[in-house]
Motif scaffolding. Structure first.
Motif: not given
Length: 303
Positions: A11-32
């Motif tokens: 998710x992170x590699x494809x999104x390129x941005x941690x915050x966007x990947x966190x939203x997709x995974x429904x987790x917090x950015x720090x946890x991701x």
């Protein structure tokens, strides 16, 4: 590596941005971020380079990305193949549940399911509406109970609950605001709304916020998307008399004498809950569960 970690990395590699990947995974950015760091530490290689604009995949990360995609595709294929063996019941029924369901809804539906499909085992997960829909589409849930009906032909939906929402107020304030038909929504002006994060159920939040604004109420700043709603905090939030919170008539939590629940005059807020499941599903136990939910709604309507 765990499937969860591979999904996070992809998710992170494809999104390129941690915050966007966190939203997709429904987790917090720090946890991701912690998940990725732990994965890098365990593998002993750097997978991502953090920059001011996002993340970039290293050579090692590119290798893992291809392998992880293949593993996840095979995993999802295996899960789907096993699900076909539970068409007649006898498997695990994965159910997504929101907060504050009517207290009798699930027990009655599960009792019916146990009688009709005694070999089916239920796994329940508390998830927001958005997270449930994502889990359904990722084949991580079999049926969800959500507060907004999803769009698209891939999911079927059935309305199972409609509730006239009331308001929680400090007892002394409730005495002042209570009228013959309950509390008028506009009389809550000047109080803070104990809200939930819009990210968890955008359509329901927008509907509720629009109703408040139409009655002259300020909805206040949005709750951060990674801040989970803890329903028990509604009581201390309203006890001071500076805030109000919405709750259904049969709120299934202890309420002290310092707080009262009152109906809203004219019932301006109606909260709906849908059962949602994959349109391609032919599971008998899922159908029985949904039918039990529908029968409960019809029984409540007749009552």
């Amino acid at each position: 590596m765990e499937i969860r970690e591979m999904r996070a990395f992809v998710a992170v590699a494809e999104a390129g941005v941690l915050s966007r990947a966190a939203r997709q995974l429904h987790v917090s950015q720090p946890a991701l971020s912690q998940t990725i760091t732990a994965l890098e530490r365990r593998l002993g290689v750097q997978l991502l380079v953090r920059t001011s604009t996002g993340v970039q995949v290293t050579d090692a990360g590119a290798t893992l990305l291809g392998e992880a995609r293949a593993v996840l595709a095979r995993h999802d294929q295996a899960v789907a193949a096993m699900a076909r063996h539970t068409t007649a019941g006898g498997g695990v029924l994965r159910v997504g549940i929101p907060l504050e369901l009517p207290p009798e809804l699930l027990p009655s539906a599960l009792a019916r399911l146990a009688g009709d499909c005694p070999d089916t085992r239920v796994q329940a997960r508390h998830l927001s509406s958005v997270a449930q829909v994502a889990a359904l589409r990722a084949d991580e849930l079999d049926v969800g109970l959500v507060r907004e009906r999803p769009a698209g032909p891939d999911l079927d939906a059935l309305l199972v609950v409609s509730e006239n929402v009331g308001v929680l107020l400090a007892a002394d304030l409730a005495e002042k605001l209570e009228g013959p038909a309950g509390v008028r929504l506009e009389s809550l002006a000047g109080l803070d709304w104990f809200a939930f994060a819009r990210a968890g159920s955008p359509a329901w939040y927008d509907e509720l916020a629009a109703t408040l604004r139409s009655h002259g109420l300020d909805v206040g700043p949005e709750v951060p998307e990674d801040q989970r709603l803890i329903v028990e905090l509604k009581i201390p939030a309203v006890s001071s008399g500076a805030a109000y919170a919405f709750a259904p008539p049969e709120w299934p939590y202890p309420m002290p004498d310092t707080v009262r629940w009152l109906p809203l005059a004219g019932n301006p807020i109606v909260r709906r809950t849908w059962a949602v499941w994959p349109a391609t599903s032919h599971r008998r136990d899922l159908a029985k569960f949904v039918a039990a939910l529908e029968d409960h709604r019809r029984g409540e309507s007749r009552a």
